[in-house]
Design a protein around this motif. Structure first.
Motif, PDB file in Angstrom:
ATOM      1  N   PRO A 305       0.811  -1.232   0.000  1.00 45.10           N
ATOM      2  CA  PRO A 305       0.000   0.000   0.000  1.00 45.10           C
ATOM      3  C   PRO A 305       0.837   1.271   0.000  1.00 45.10           C
ATOM      4  N   VAL A 306       1.964   1.266   0.716  1.00 38.81           N
ATOM      5  CA  VAL A 306       2.814   2.452   0.744  1.00 38.81           C
ATOM      6  C   VAL A 306       3.359   2.742  -0.644  1.00 38.81           C
ATOM      7  N   MET A 307       3.874   1.711  -1.296  1.00 39.40           N
ATOM      8  CA  MET A 307       4.433   1.902  -2.632  1.00 39.40           C
ATOM      9  C   MET A 307       3.343   2.231  -3.648  1.00 39.40           C
ATOM     10  N   LYS A 331      -1.877   9.635   1.940  1.00 39.00           N
ATOM     11  CA  LYS A 331      -2.315   8.261   2.185  1.00 39.00           C
ATOM     12  C   LYS A 331      -1.112   7.331   2.354  1.00 39.00           C
ATOM     13  N   ALA A 332      -0.085   7.534   1.556  1.00 35.12           N
ATOM     14  CA  ALA A 332       1.113   6.699   1.670  1.00 35.12           C
ATOM     15  C   ALA A 332       1.771   6.881   3.030  1.00 35.12           C
ATOM     16  N   MET A 333       1.824   8.120   3.527  1.00 37.72           N
ATOM     17  CA  MET A 333       2.429   8.358   4.839  1.00 37.72           C
ATOM     18  C   MET A 333       1.593   7.739   5.955  1.00 37.72           C
ATOM     19  N   GLN A 334       0.280   7.772   5.801  1.00 38.78           N
ATOM     20  CA  GLN A 334      -0.570   7.139   6.811  1.00 38.78           C
ATOM     21  C   GLN A 334      -0.342   5.634   6.853  1.00 38.78           C
ATOM     22  N   GLU A 335      -0.284   5.000   5.670  1.00 42.76           N
ATOM     23  CA  GLU A 335      -0.016   3.562   5.621  1.00 42.76           C
ATOM     24  C   GLU A 335       1.364   3.251   6.188  1.00 42.76           C
ATOM     25  N   ASN A 338       1.276   3.523   9.977  1.00 44.63           N
ATOM     26  CA  ASN A 338       0.555   2.400  10.576  1.00 44.63           C
ATOM     27  C   ASN A 338       1.416   1.144  10.607  1.00 44.63           C
ATOM     28  N   ARG A 339       2.122   0.882   9.515  1.00 43.70           N
ATOM     29  CA  ARG A 339       2.990  -0.289   9.465  1.00 43.70           C
ATOM     30  C   ARG A 339       4.164  -0.138  10.422  1.00 43.70           C
ATOM     31  N   ALA A 340       4.710   1.059  10.517  1.00 39.87           N
ATOM     32  CA  ALA A 340       5.852   1.279  11.409  1.00 39.87           C
ATOM     33  C   ALA A 340       5.472   1.028  12.863  1.00 39.87           C
ATOM     34  N   GLN A 341       4.234   1.360  13.216  1.00 49.61           N
ATOM     35  CA  GLN A 341       3.797   1.117  14.590  1.00 49.61           C
ATOM     36  C   GLN A 341       3.645  -0.367  14.893  1.00 49.61           C
ATOM     37  N   GLN A 342       3.448  -1.186  13.851  1.00 48.56           N
ATOM     38  CA  GLN A 342       3.291  -2.619  14.054  1.00 48.56           C
ATOM     39  C   GLN A 342       4.625  -3.338  14.223  1.00 48.56           C
ATOM     40  N   LEU A 343       5.722  -2.673  13.879  1.00 48.73           N
ATOM     41  CA  LEU A 343       7.027  -3.304  14.025  1.00 48.73           C
ATOM     42  C   LEU A 343       7.409  -3.399  15.496  1.00 48.73           C
ATOM     43  N   PRO A 344       8.175  -4.425  15.866  1.00 47.97           N
ATOM     44  CA  PRO A 344       8.648  -4.509  17.256  1.00 47.97           C
ATOM     45  C   PRO A 344       9.524  -3.313  17.594  1.00 47.97           C
ATOM     46  N   LYS A 345       9.489  -2.913  18.834  1.00 49.74           N
ATOM     47  CA  LYS A 345      10.306  -1.780  19.261  1.00 49.74           C
ATOM     48  C   LYS A 345      11.748  -2.226  19.451  1.00 49.74           C
ATOM     49  N   ARG A 346      12.656  -1.289  19.253  1.00 49.23           N
ATOM     50  CA  ARG A 346      14.064  -1.593  19.446  1.00 49.23           C
ATOM     51  C   ARG A 346      14.352  -1.819  20.922  1.00 49.23           C
ATOM     52  N   GLU A 347      15.347  -2.650  21.176  1.00 49.34           N
ATOM     53  CA  GLU A 347      15.720  -2.940  22.563  1.00 49.34           C
ATOM     54  C   GLU A 347      16.338  -1.699  23.195  1.00 49.34           C
ATOM     55  N   PRO A 348      16.082  -1.454  24.461  1.00 39.68           N
ATOM     56  CA  PRO A 348      16.641  -0.268  25.131  1.00 39.68           C
ATOM     57  C   PRO A 348      18.165  -0.261  25.058  1.00 39.68           C
ATOM     58  N   GLY A 349      18.710   0.877  24.702  1.00 39.78           N
ATOM     59  CA  GLY A 349      20.155   1.014  24.634  1.00 39.78           C
ATOM     60  C   GLY A 349      20.787   0.435  23.390  1.00 39.78           C
ATOM     61  N   GLN A 350      19.987  -0.119  22.488  1.00 36.25           N
ATOM     62  CA  GLN A 350      20.514  -0.718  21.264  1.00 36.25           C
ATOM     63  C   GLN A 350      20.094   0.126  20.061  1.00 36.25           C
ATOM     64  N   LEU A 360      14.707  -3.266   9.153  1.00 36.57           N
ATOM     65  CA  LEU A 360      15.344  -2.091   9.740  1.00 36.57           C
ATOM     66  C   LEU A 360      15.190  -0.848   8.871  1.00 36.57           C
ATOM     67  N   ALA A 361      15.144  -1.049   7.579  1.00 35.65           N
ATOM     68  CA  ALA A 361      15.134   0.098   6.667  1.00 35.65           C
ATOM     69  C   ALA A 361      13.867   0.151   5.828  1.00 35.65           C
ATOM     70  N   THR A 362      12.774  -0.299   6.382  1.00 34.98           N
ATOM     71  CA  THR A 362      11.528  -0.313   5.607  1.00 34.98           C
ATOM     72  C   THR A 362      10.671   0.928   5.838  1.00 34.98           C
ATOM     73  N   ASN A 363      11.035   1.749   6.798  1.00 36.10           N
ATOM     74  CA  ASN A 363      10.260   2.960   7.063  1.00 36.10           C
ATOM     75  C   ASN A 363      10.617   4.021   6.032  1.00 36.10           C
ATOM     76  N   LYS A 364       9.660   4.409   5.221  1.00 37.98           N
ATOM     77  CA  LYS A 364       9.878   5.373   4.139  1.00 37.98           C
ATOM     78  C   LYS A 364       9.378   6.768   4.509  1.00 37.98           C
ATOM     79  N   HIS A 365       9.377   7.088   5.791  1.00 34.50           N
ATOM     80  CA  HIS A 365       8.783   8.339   6.256  1.00 34.50           C
ATOM     81  C   HIS A 365       9.414   9.553   5.588  1.00 34.50           C
ATOM     82  N   TYR A 366      10.735   9.642   5.630  1.00 34.00           N
ATOM     83  CA  TYR A 366      11.403  10.832   5.114  1.00 34.00           C
ATOM     84  C   TYR A 366      11.361  10.894   3.591  1.00 34.00           C
ATOM     85  N   GLU A 367      11.405   9.757   2.961  1.00 36.71           N
ATOM     86  CA  GLU A 367      11.289   9.744   1.502  1.00 36.71           C
ATOM     87  C   GLU A 367       9.917  10.258   1.064  1.00 36.71           C
TER      88      GLU A 367
END
Length: 755
Positions: A305-307, A331-335, A338-350, A360-367
């Motif tokens: 959907p993002v693409m 709409k692409a940014m909303q999708e 939403n997908r980025a929120q479904q990803l597991p959170k990074r471990e603290p301090g990592q 790791l590099a699937t978030n296209k927010h800035y693009e």
């Protein structure tokens, strides 16, 4: 090995081939083979137990340590990326290896170690480092195990495509083709078991890029003869042709992909991008709308959907439906969010651990922000565009084109709208008298006088470095753009100039918002990195420099810095790759700066109409490459070039000459050469239709008639709202105006973002 279709998201190469050095015992060899089988079957706990038994007899064996790190990484579902990087670095330190300085390969099995290091960098968007490592490893590819050699080729192809190096990608595809289907007669010796983890294909989309924003359905098979690589090979060839804009060759390869794979998500994205390049935008939209769901793509971190929405936004950009395109980018940014929120959170301090490596590099927010900003700027919403672009510049700070776009947002935000201009400068409808003062002999007619323009966003006591859409911040952005560009304009022929500065490519594969962004994305030699878009070729960089200089001159004039404005304008006029429209602006800006500096004689030289011979936006020396783009392509290119003209640019050479002559008349007024001013004014009026004569020129005509004592004629000009042909005045006894300052018609042409 598991092949995917469009994006080799190569996970780390699994365990190394069991050592074959003489000192290894039969028992240890058996344990190594057993551990490999357990790893390949997904029994990671059992594989770790077997490796632990090996460690008892070989505690300092770097291959055992490497294999333990890989197995534990896969046991964590590929989420312990920080730990893997640290362990791989420990193994390299133990061997005295510098991964960035590969001069030789003493042990063939160490190739897996280099490969794994490159794969981690691939997924963290450190493309330059990954490419450098694999290019050095490729020099020793002959003795490497065949499966590892194939993986090196595939990752290199994807790296070249991501960094917009079409020629290198085609060369590597050709080598890969020969490796698979035309191997040399002296084949390599393949001993030992192949270590393999999952070969996931990583998203290869071009925004802003070389191929369509495509996600491909992968087919994973444990045993695959070389024939299974043929669909992937055709995909690579098609993507290379799309990146190189070789339409005929691309059409052939896409047909081959359809014949071997059918209409999958990958095929549809490729075909949609092909139609997009041919300017068949409606057909491209129709193809994108037929994309089937691909659940497997989500598992690999590819979000269709993002693409999909991003590509629709790009298509509508070139259809000049900017507001609709902005809607799709939203709409692409909303999708994406939403997908980025479904990803597991990074471990603290990592930095990287906590999420699977391929996500790791699937978030296209800035693009997406970058694309949305360009779209909004063209839609006439500079403040909204400024907010998008100022956020994306945190990641793409090495892009000179982006700094120019931010400056253009500031300029557009400070330009007066036609409604606002009517409040300061009388329009043709408002040229009638604003009132009457006095009576009898002292009766005077009052017309609206121009008011001084005020910078609407000038901060009070605030640093100009704070991101605010004003001319002060625009000046800083333009300095950044000039600093990022190479000092010397490219002297070599750049060939195809492309579309310099649109900022939006179909499915642009911009760099992620990830922490490990590597901003140095150089394409072919001599190019300037401009992520997330194509690198700037030498001719494009020279053209961009001209645009930066033109904007800098305009901004300096707006800030009252006439000396700096004159310097920028004179530098602009000396550029070798200068389009006709920017040459026109350069002379106009130089003349205004010189008049403000009381150097009217020099300004008159710049206002000579013979200085401008064309007002085109094309770069001199540009090679026409539309011949190969198929039917209807030339018409589409013409539409795009015409779109650059706006209400602020002269639409014809006659209009440009008229503008210079109007300003020349004003300059003669400043020297009290009223007859020359009259002649220039009426010559300029004869070059354009009466409805295109600016109100400033009519005011100047009134002033000239009053200076000549023709009060009746001046009244007629005011009543008719148009210039009247030259005639002798007969009211020589009429009083002259008390003011000796003529209304200047010098106006800075406002620059619209160029394609």
């Amino acid at each position: 090995m598991a092949e995917s279709s469009d994006k080799p998201e190569e996970a780390t190469e699994a365990m190394e081939t069991p050592p074959s050095v003489p000192v290894i015992t039969d028992e240890e060899r058996e344990l190594a083979g057993k551990a490999l089988l357990q790893f390949e079957s997904g029994k990671y706990d059992a594989a770790l137990n077997t490796i632990s038994r090996l460690e008892e007899s070989r505690p300092n064996d770097h291959k055992v340590l490497h294999n333990r790190a890989v197995v534990e990484f896969h046991k964590s579902n590929c989420t312990k990326t920080d730990e893997l990087r640290q362990r791989l670095q420990t193994v390299c330190s133990q061997l005295g290896i510098k991964v960035n300085d590969l001069d030789g390969l003493e042990d063939v099995d160490n190739g897996v170690l280099y490969y794994n290091q490159a794969v981690v960098r691939f997924h963290t968007r450190q493309f330059q480092e990954a490419t450098s490592m694999l290019e050095k490893l490729f020099q020793f590819i002959e003795p490497l195990e065949e499966t590892l050699a194939r993986k090196i080729c595939m990752v290199l192809i994807d790296l070249y495509l991501l960094t917009y190096q079409a020629e290198k990608a085609l060369h590597m595809v050709s080598y890969f083709d020969k490796m698979l289907f035309d191997p040399p007669s002296t084949g390599k010796s393949k001993e030992g078991a192949q270590d393999k983890d999952k070969d996931k294909e990583k998203d290869k989309t071009p925004e802003s890029g070389g191929t369509p924003a495509a996600a491909k359905e992968t087919s994973v098979e444990t045993v695959s003869p070389n024939e299974e690589f043929r669909p992937l090979l055709h995909q690579y060839k098609a993507r290379c042709c799309l990146l190189a804009k070789s339409i005929k060759a691309c059409k052939r390869e896409i047909k081959a992909v359809i014949n071997t794979q059918g209409m999958t998500s990958t095929t549809i994205f490729l075909k949609a991008n092909f139609e997009y390049l041919r300017h068949n935008y409606r057909k491209a939209v129709k193809l994108l709308s037929s994309i089937p769901d691909a659940p497997r793509m989500i598992e690999l971190g590819e979000w269709i959907p993002v693409m999909f929405y991003n590509n629709l936004g790009c298509i509508h950009f070139y259809m000049k439906k900017y507001n609709l395109g902005s809607f799709y980018f939203k709409k692409a940014m909303q999708e994406n969010d939403n997908r980025a929120q479904q990803l597991p959170k990074r471990e603290p301090g990592q930095v990287l651990s906590g999420r699977p490596l391929h996500t790791l590099a699937t978030n296209k927010h800035y693009e997406l922000l970058y694309n949305a900003g360009i779209q909004l700027l063209h839609a006439g919403r500079p403040l909204a565009a400024f907010d998008c672009l100022i956020e994306s510049v945190q990641v793409y700070h090495s892009n000179p084109r982006l700094w120019l776009r931010i400056a253009e947002c500031c300029i557009a935000a400070n330009q007066e709208t036609p409604e606002e201009e009517s409040k300061g400068i009388p329009s043709k409808k408002q040229m009638s008298s604003q009132g009457v003062v006095g009576s009898g002999f002292h009766r005077k007619l009052v017309v609206m006088s121009p008011s001084q323009k005020v910078n609407k966003f000038t901060p009070n006591g605030q640093s100009s470095a704070i991101p605010v859409a004003n001319l002060e911040f625009a000046s800083i952005c333009l300095k950044n753009a000039a600093m990022v560009l190479p000092e010397e304009p490219g002297a070599k022929d750049a060939g195809n100039a492309g579309h310099a500065g649109t900022g939006v490519q179909l499915g642009g594969h911009g760099l992620d918002s990830g922490d490990m962004f590597d901003g140095s994305l150089l394409g072919d030699s001599g190019c300037v990195a401009a992520p997330p878009g194509f690198p700037l070729k030498p001719l494009e960089a020279a053209s961009l420099r001209c645009s930066v200089l033109a904007c800098s001159a305009y901004v300096s004039l707006g800030l009252g810095d006439n000396v700096t404005a004159l310097h920028h304008a004179q530098t602009l006029l000396t550029q070798p790759s200068l389009s006709g429209s920017l040459k026109f602006l350069g002379h106009l800006y130089a003349a205004e700066a010189l008049i403000s500096l009381d150097q009217v004689s020099e300004a008159i030289q710049h206002l000579n109409p013979d200085n401008v011979s064309d007002v085109s936006v094309s770069i001199p020396g540009t090679v026409d490459t539309t011949a190969e783009k198929g039917k209807g392509s030339d018409e589409g290119e013409e539409r795009e070039s015409q779109a650059v003209h706006s209400q602020y640019y002269p639409h014809s050479l006659q209009s440009a000459k008229a503008t210079l002559m109007f300003n020349l008349a004003s300059a003669h007024c400043l020297r009290s050469e009223f007859e020359k001013a009259k002649k220039c004014l009426h010559q300029a009026a004869s070059l354009i239709p009466p409805n295109e004569i600016p109100p400033q020129a009519i005011m100047l005509g009134v002033y000239l008639e009053l200076q000549s004592g023709n009060t009746k004629l001046a009244l007629q000009i005011i009543k008719k709202n148009q210039l009247i042909p030259l005639m002798k005045g007969n009211d020589s006894n009429a009083p002259l105006p008390t003011s000796s300052t003529p209304p200047t018609t010098l106006t800075r042409a406002k620059q619209k973002p160029r394609k």
